[in-house]
Scaffold this motif. Sequence first.
Motif, PDB file in Angstrom:
ATOM      1  N   GLU A  78       0.811  -1.230   0.000  1.00 49.35           N
ATOM      2  CA  GLU A  78       0.000   0.000   0.000  1.00 49.35           C
ATOM      3  C   GLU A  78       0.839   1.273   0.000  1.00 49.35           C
ATOM      4  O   GLU A  78       0.343   2.343  -0.355  1.00 49.35           O
ATOM      5  CB  GLU A  78      -0.988   0.008   1.174  1.00 49.35           C
ATOM      6  N   THR A  79       2.120   1.192   0.352  1.00 46.15           N
ATOM      7  CA  THR A  79       2.958   2.396   0.348  1.00 46.15           C
ATOM      8  C   THR A  79       3.477   2.740  -1.048  1.00 46.15           C
ATOM      9  O   THR A  79       3.974   3.835  -1.259  1.00 46.15           O
ATOM     10  CB  THR A  79       4.158   2.226   1.303  1.00 46.15           C
ATOM     11  N   LEU A  80       3.355   1.815  -1.987  1.00 47.11           N
ATOM     12  CA  LEU A  80       3.832   2.045  -3.352  1.00 47.11           C
ATOM     13  C   LEU A  80       2.802   2.864  -4.116  1.00 47.11           C
ATOM     14  O   LEU A  80       1.663   2.430  -4.291  1.00 47.11           O
ATOM     15  CB  LEU A  80       4.090   0.710  -4.055  1.00 47.11           C
ATOM     16  N   GLN A  81       3.204   4.052  -4.561  1.00 47.42           N
ATOM     17  CA  GLN A  81       2.272   4.947  -5.242  1.00 47.42           C
ATOM     18  C   GLN A  81       2.796   5.399  -6.601  1.00 47.42           C
ATOM     19  O   GLN A  81       2.573   6.530  -7.020  1.00 47.42           O
ATOM     20  CB  GLN A  81       1.984   6.160  -4.352  1.00 47.42           C
ATOM     21  N   VAL A  82       3.493   4.512  -7.308  1.00 44.13           N
ATOM     22  CA  VAL A  82       3.992   4.869  -8.633  1.00 44.13           C
ATOM     23  C   VAL A  82       2.905   4.644  -9.685  1.00 44.13           C
ATOM     24  O   VAL A  82       1.985   3.847  -9.483  1.00 44.13           O
ATOM     25  CB  VAL A  82       5.262   4.072  -9.009  1.00 44.13           C
ATOM     26  N   ARG A  83       3.054   5.339 -10.785  1.00 38.18           N
ATOM     27  CA  ARG A  83       2.124   5.161 -11.898  1.00 38.18           C
ATOM     28  C   ARG A  83       2.391   3.826 -12.580  1.00 38.18           C
ATOM     29  O   ARG A  83       3.489   3.273 -12.490  1.00 38.18           O
ATOM     30  CB  ARG A  83       2.299   6.295 -12.901  1.00 38.18           C
ATOM     31  N   ALA A 106      11.519 -10.084  -6.599  1.00 34.32           N
ATOM     32  CA  ALA A 106      11.554  -8.631  -6.717  1.00 34.32           C
ATOM     33  C   ALA A 106      11.783  -8.063  -5.319  1.00 34.32           C
ATOM     34  O   ALA A 106      11.030  -8.372  -4.398  1.00 34.32           O
ATOM     35  CB  ALA A 106      10.240  -8.119  -7.288  1.00 34.32           C
ATOM     36  N   GLN A 107      12.810  -7.247  -5.177  1.00 38.89           N
ATOM     37  CA  GLN A 107      13.075  -6.620  -3.886  1.00 38.89           C
ATOM     38  C   GLN A 107      12.536  -5.185  -3.927  1.00 38.89           C
ATOM     39  O   GLN A 107      12.938  -4.384  -4.767  1.00 38.89           O
ATOM     40  CB  GLN A 107      14.569  -6.606  -3.579  1.00 38.89           C
ATOM     41  N   PHE A 108      11.609  -4.909  -3.038  1.00 43.98           N
ATOM     42  CA  PHE A 108      10.991  -3.586  -2.931  1.00 43.98           C
ATOM     43  C   PHE A 108      11.895  -2.714  -2.078  1.00 43.98           C
ATOM     44  O   PHE A 108      12.185  -3.035  -0.934  1.00 43.98           O
ATOM     45  CB  PHE A 108       9.606  -3.735  -2.304  1.00 43.98           C
ATOM     46  N   ASN A 109      12.350  -1.611  -2.653  1.00 42.49           N
ATOM     47  CA  ASN A 109      13.199  -0.668  -1.921  1.00 42.49           C
ATOM     48  C   ASN A 109      12.297   0.209  -1.059  1.00 42.49           C
ATOM     49  O   ASN A 109      11.423   0.876  -1.573  1.00 42.49           O
ATOM     50  CB  ASN A 109      13.993   0.198  -2.898  1.00 42.49           C
ATOM     51  N   VAL A 110      12.514   0.209   0.228  1.00 44.28           N
ATOM     52  CA  VAL A 110      11.658   0.973   1.139  1.00 44.28           C
ATOM     53  C   VAL A 110      12.416   2.138   1.781  1.00 44.28           C
ATOM     54  O   VAL A 110      11.993   2.650   2.803  1.00 44.28           O
ATOM     55  CB  VAL A 110      11.057   0.049   2.227  1.00 44.28           C
ATOM     56  N   ASP A 111      13.495   2.571   1.137  1.00 41.17           N
ATOM     57  CA  ASP A 111      14.307   3.645   1.712  1.00 41.17           C
ATOM     58  C   ASP A 111      13.684   5.025   1.548  1.00 41.17           C
ATOM     59  O   ASP A 111      14.139   5.980   2.171  1.00 41.17           O
ATOM     60  CB  ASP A 111      15.710   3.630   1.104  1.00 41.17           C
ATOM     61  N   LYS A 112      12.643   5.159   0.703  1.00 41.27           N
ATOM     62  CA  LYS A 112      11.956   6.438   0.539  1.00 41.27           C
ATOM     63  C   LYS A 112      10.548   6.189   0.003  1.00 41.27           C
ATOM     64  O   LYS A 112      10.189   5.055  -0.321  1.00 41.27           O
ATOM     65  CB  LYS A 112      12.734   7.365  -0.400  1.00 41.27           C
ATOM     66  N   GLN A 113       9.763   7.214  -0.115  1.00 41.71           N
ATOM     67  CA  GLN A 113       8.410   7.096  -0.674  1.00 41.71           C
ATOM     68  C   GLN A 113       8.533   7.191  -2.196  1.00 41.71           C
ATOM     69  O   GLN A 113       9.088   8.158  -2.715  1.00 41.71           O
ATOM     70  CB  GLN A 113       7.528   8.245  -0.160  1.00 41.71           C
ATOM     71  N   TYR A 114       8.047   6.203  -2.892  1.00 37.35           N
ATOM     72  CA  TYR A 114       8.129   6.184  -4.349  1.00 37.35           C
ATOM     73  C   TYR A 114       6.804   6.632  -4.927  1.00 37.35           C
ATOM     74  O   TYR A 114       5.754   6.077  -4.610  1.00 37.35           O
ATOM     75  CB  TYR A 114       8.509   4.787  -4.843  1.00 37.35           C
ATOM     76  N   ARG A 115       6.874   7.630  -5.819  1.00 32.71           N
ATOM     77  CA  ARG A 115       5.664   8.201  -6.426  1.00 32.71           C
ATOM     78  C   ARG A 115       5.910   8.460  -7.908  1.00 32.71           C
ATOM     79  O   ARG A 115       7.040   8.539  -8.357  1.00 32.71           O
ATOM     80  CB  ARG A 115       5.291   9.521  -5.759  1.00 32.71           C
ATOM     81  N   GLY A 116       4.827   8.648  -8.626  1.00 39.66           N
ATOM     82  CA  GLY A 116       4.896   9.076 -10.022  1.00 39.66           C
ATOM     83  C   GLY A 116       5.582   8.070 -10.925  1.00 39.66           C
ATOM     84  O   GLY A 116       5.245   6.892 -10.936  1.00 39.66           O
ATOM     85  N   ASN A 117       6.572   8.547 -11.684  1.00 40.53           N
ATOM     86  CA  ASN A 117       7.260   7.704 -12.668  1.00 40.53           C
ATOM     87  C   ASN A 117       8.593   7.161 -12.164  1.00 40.53           C
ATOM     88  O   ASN A 117       9.439   6.769 -12.958  1.00 40.53           O
ATOM     89  CB  ASN A 117       7.473   8.490 -13.970  1.00 40.53           C
ATOM     90  N   ASP A 118       8.800   7.135 -10.885  1.00 39.17           N
ATOM     91  CA  ASP A 118      10.057   6.663 -10.294  1.00 39.17           C
ATOM     92  C   ASP A 118      10.163   5.143 -10.442  1.00 39.17           C
ATOM     93  O   ASP A 118       9.434   4.385  -9.807  1.00 39.17           O
ATOM     94  CB  ASP A 118      10.112   7.061  -8.826  1.00 39.17           C
ATOM     95  N   GLN A 119      11.088   4.685 -11.296  1.00 37.05           N
ATOM     96  CA  GLN A 119      11.250   3.254 -11.563  1.00 37.05           C
ATOM     97  C   GLN A 119      12.256   2.579 -10.639  1.00 37.05           C
ATOM     98  O   GLN A 119      12.498   1.381 -10.748  1.00 37.05           O
ATOM     99  CB  GLN A 119      11.683   3.044 -13.021  1.00 37.05           C
TER     100      GLN A 119
END
Length: 139
Positions: A78-83, A106-119
């Motif tokens: 739920e914290t992943l908010q990328v397009r 797949a390793q989810f990087n949780v070091d920051k909030q990911y939004r928009g087009n951040d791949q």
Amino acid sequence: MKYSLVFVAVALLSACASAPEEEVSCGIVSTYLPAAPAEHYFPLVVTSVDGKAVISKPNYLLPVGEHTFTVSELINDETLQVRLAARVPKTITVDVVADMRYQLMAQFNVDKQYRGNDQTFWQPVIRSQAYHECELAED
């Protein structure tokens, strides 16, 4: 009579014998582990191996050597908010060694909030590797 029995026995044994198949050393690349969200690992789907499109499956028996996998993540957090456009396939190269199983995730990087087009929110990784006997019959 004695010679005909020997001839029949030799003929039967010859029919059963065949040239042994050459065995080729191999390893296994797997993608079947379930998600481990607490550890930030999620399943992925393989779309190609060594540049050839494949239907994703749990195990790939491959000859020894380098193999490149194109994969897509299946991160459900739920914290992943990328397009959707940011959720692009990535590649990982596995140096397959004889009688080894490599588990891709797949390793989810949780070091920051990911939004928009951040791949950069994920990368494919080898989660584990272990001994697993493997033999490929040469065609």
